[in-house]
Design a protein around this motif. Structure first.
Motif, PDB file in Angstrom:
ATOM      1  N   HIS A 197      25.950 103.483  10.836  1.00 34.85           N
ATOM      2  CA  HIS A 197      26.025 102.433  10.852  1.00 34.85           C
ATOM      3  C   HIS A 197      26.045 101.973  12.635  1.00 34.85           C
ATOM      4  O   HIS A 197      25.903 101.093  12.506  1.00 34.85           O
ATOM      5  CB  HIS A 197      27.030 101.707  10.116  1.00 34.85           C
ATOM      6  CG  HIS A 197      27.545 101.453   9.308  1.00 34.85           C
ATOM      7  ND1 HIS A 197      26.928 100.864   7.899  1.00 34.85           N
ATOM      8  CD2 HIS A 197      28.557 102.940   8.341  1.00 34.85           C
ATOM      9  CE1 HIS A 197      27.565 101.715   6.842  1.00 34.85           C
ATOM     10  NE2 HIS A 197      28.583 102.261   7.007  1.00 34.85           N
ATOM     11  N   GLU A 206      30.866 106.953   9.624  1.00 33.39           N
ATOM     12  CA  GLU A 206      30.526 105.812  10.353  1.00 33.39           C
ATOM     13  C   GLU A 206      28.918 106.204  10.643  1.00 33.39           C
ATOM     14  O   GLU A 206      28.715 105.283  11.337  1.00 33.39           O
ATOM     15  CB  GLU A 206      31.386 105.193  11.586  1.00 33.39           C
ATOM     16  CG  GLU A 206      33.018 105.094  10.800  1.00 33.39           C
ATOM     17  CD  GLU A 206      33.916 103.966  11.960  1.00 33.39           C
ATOM     18  OE1 GLU A 206      34.083 104.638  13.080  1.00 33.39           O
ATOM     19  OE2 GLU A 206      34.801 103.562  11.644  1.00 33.39           O
ATOM     20  N   TRP A 216      27.906  96.094  14.931  1.00 35.19           N
ATOM     21  CA  TRP A 216      28.654  96.519  14.159  1.00 35.19           C
ATOM     22  C   TRP A 216      28.891  97.997  15.130  1.00 35.19           C
ATOM     23  O   TRP A 216      29.086  97.790  16.443  1.00 35.19           O
ATOM     24  CB  TRP A 216      28.063  98.281  13.481  1.00 35.19           C
ATOM     25  CG  TRP A 216      28.967  98.834  12.978  1.00 35.19           C
ATOM     26  CD1 TRP A 216      29.461  99.177  11.524  1.00 35.19           C
ATOM     27  CD2 TRP A 216      29.055 100.469  13.287  1.00 35.19           C
ATOM     28  NE1 TRP A 216      30.076 100.114  11.757  1.00 35.19           N
ATOM     29  CE2 TRP A 216      30.109  99.973  12.510  1.00 35.19           C
ATOM     30  CE3 TRP A 216      28.917 100.764  14.689  1.00 35.19           C
ATOM     31  CZ2 TRP A 216      31.011 102.099  12.652  1.00 35.19           C
ATOM     32  CZ3 TRP A 216      29.415 102.328  14.661  1.00 35.19           C
ATOM     33  CH2 TRP A 216      30.338 102.440  13.814  1.00 35.19           C
ATOM     34  N   ARG A 217      30.654  97.766  14.942  1.00 39.49           N
ATOM     35  CA  ARG A 217      31.549  98.444  15.822  1.00 39.49           C
ATOM     36  C   ARG A 217      32.717  99.461  15.363  1.00 39.49           C
ATOM     37  O   ARG A 217      32.736  99.047  14.020  1.00 39.49           O
ATOM     38  CB  ARG A 217      32.843  97.769  16.627  1.00 39.49           C
ATOM     39  CG  ARG A 217      31.796  96.076  17.393  1.00 39.49           C
ATOM     40  CD  ARG A 217      33.187  95.884  18.248  1.00 39.49           C
ATOM     41  NE  ARG A 217      32.441  95.389  19.352  1.00 39.49           N
ATOM     42  CZ  ARG A 217      33.469  95.538  20.569  1.00 39.49           C
ATOM     43  NH1 ARG A 217      34.220  96.127  20.932  1.00 39.49           N
ATOM     44  NH2 ARG A 217      32.158  94.921  21.942  1.00 39.49           N
ATOM     45  N   ALA A 218      32.151 100.618  15.842  1.00 41.65           N
ATOM     46  CA  ALA A 218      33.090 101.382  15.168  1.00 41.65           C
ATOM     47  C   ALA A 218      35.182 101.204  15.179  1.00 41.65           C
ATOM     48  O   ALA A 218      35.687  99.989  15.830  1.00 41.65           O
ATOM     49  CB  ALA A 218      33.663 103.112  15.736  1.00 41.65           C
ATOM     50  N   ALA A 219      35.148 101.414  14.069  1.00 43.40           N
ATOM     51  CA  ALA A 219      36.470 101.771  13.719  1.00 43.40           C
ATOM     52  C   ALA A 219      37.511 101.463  15.420  1.00 43.40           C
ATOM     53  O   ALA A 219      37.480 102.234  16.097  1.00 43.40           O
ATOM     54  CB  ALA A 219      37.234 102.276  12.398  1.00 43.40           C
ATOM     55  N   THR A 220      38.832 101.090  15.642  1.00 38.90           N
ATOM     56  CA  THR A 220      39.307 101.598  16.657  1.00 38.90           C
ATOM     57  C   THR A 220      40.450 102.996  17.003  1.00 38.90           C
ATOM     58  O   THR A 220      40.178 103.133  18.007  1.00 38.90           O
ATOM     59  CB  THR A 220      40.990 100.070  17.193  1.00 38.90           C
ATOM     60  OG1 THR A 220      41.409 100.361  16.030  1.00 38.90           O
ATOM     61  CG2 THR A 220      39.994  98.566  16.984  1.00 38.90           C
ATOM     62  N   ARG A 221      40.597 103.765  15.793  1.00 40.82           N
ATOM     63  CA  ARG A 221      41.381 104.749  15.987  1.00 40.82           C
ATOM     64  C   ARG A 221      40.328 105.269  16.910  1.00 40.82           C
ATOM     65  O   ARG A 221      40.793 106.728  17.266  1.00 40.82           O
ATOM     66  CB  ARG A 221      41.608 104.822  14.679  1.00 40.82           C
ATOM     67  CG  ARG A 221      40.795 105.323  13.956  1.00 40.82           C
ATOM     68  CD  ARG A 221      41.033 105.599  12.528  1.00 40.82           C
ATOM     69  NE  ARG A 221      39.941 106.863  11.648  1.00 40.82           N
ATOM     70  CZ  ARG A 221      39.344 105.641  10.305  1.00 40.82           C
ATOM     71  NH1 ARG A 221      39.520 104.398  10.706  1.00 40.82           N
ATOM     72  NH2 ARG A 221      38.287 105.569  10.078  1.00 40.82           N
ATOM     73  N   HIS A 222      38.914 105.603  16.478  1.00 38.33           N
ATOM     74  CA  HIS A 222      37.928 106.446  17.175  1.00 38.33           C
ATOM     75  C   HIS A 222      37.752 106.165  18.699  1.00 38.33           C
ATOM     76  O   HIS A 222      36.972 106.576  19.892  1.00 38.33           O
ATOM     77  CB  HIS A 222      37.106 106.449  16.681  1.00 38.33           C
ATOM     78  CG  HIS A 222      36.859 106.999  15.126  1.00 38.33           C
ATOM     79  ND1 HIS A 222      37.648 107.677  14.434  1.00 38.33           N
ATOM     80  CD2 HIS A 222      37.289 105.958  14.137  1.00 38.33           C
ATOM     81  CE1 HIS A 222      37.406 108.611  13.962  1.00 38.33           C
ATOM     82  NE2 HIS A 222      37.250 107.083  12.863  1.00 38.33           N
ATOM     83  N   ARG A 223      38.632 104.854  19.449  1.00 39.43           N
ATOM     84  CA  ARG A 223      37.844 104.536  20.771  1.00 39.43           C
ATOM     85  C   ARG A 223      39.178 104.771  21.475  1.00 39.43           C
ATOM     86  O   ARG A 223      40.224 104.622  21.439  1.00 39.43           O
ATOM     87  CB  ARG A 223      37.774 102.438  20.467  1.00 39.43           C
ATOM     88  CG  ARG A 223      36.773 101.930  19.764  1.00 39.43           C
ATOM     89  CD  ARG A 223      37.079 100.885  19.977  1.00 39.43           C
ATOM     90  NE  ARG A 223      35.589  99.875  19.519  1.00 39.43           N
ATOM     91  CZ  ARG A 223      35.374  99.315  19.504  1.00 39.43           C
ATOM     92  NH1 ARG A 223      36.265  98.303  19.249  1.00 39.43           N
ATOM     93  NH2 ARG A 223      34.352  99.162  18.696  1.00 39.43           N
TER      94      ARG A 223
END
Length: 65
Positions: free
Chosen positions: A47, A44, A53-60
């Motif tokens: 991007h 990611e 753009w936002r990272a996938a929620t699994r990385h938050r």
């Protein structure tokens, strides 16, 4: 710059650290922000600076409250 610092603080886990340094390099100020948080998945990273753009929620991580 405000968004960068807010994201670093928002997505770190309890106990993580955010380090901000400023130094002069070739007559220009260089600001570096580093943290010990979970980061962005390598696939990611290309991007990360795309508008909205936002990272996938699994990385938050979001602190409760």
């Amino acid at each position: 710059m405000v968004n960068l610092l807010a994201n670093a603080a928002c997505y770190c886990r309890p106990g993580d650290q955010v380090r901000v340094t400023v130094q002069m390099q070739d007559g220009a100020a260089v600001l570096e922000v580093a943290d010990t948080g979970p980061g962005i998945a390598p696939d990611e990273l290309p991007h990360a600076f795309e508008r909205l753009w936002r990272a996938a929620t699994r990385h938050r991580f979001r602190a409760p409250g």
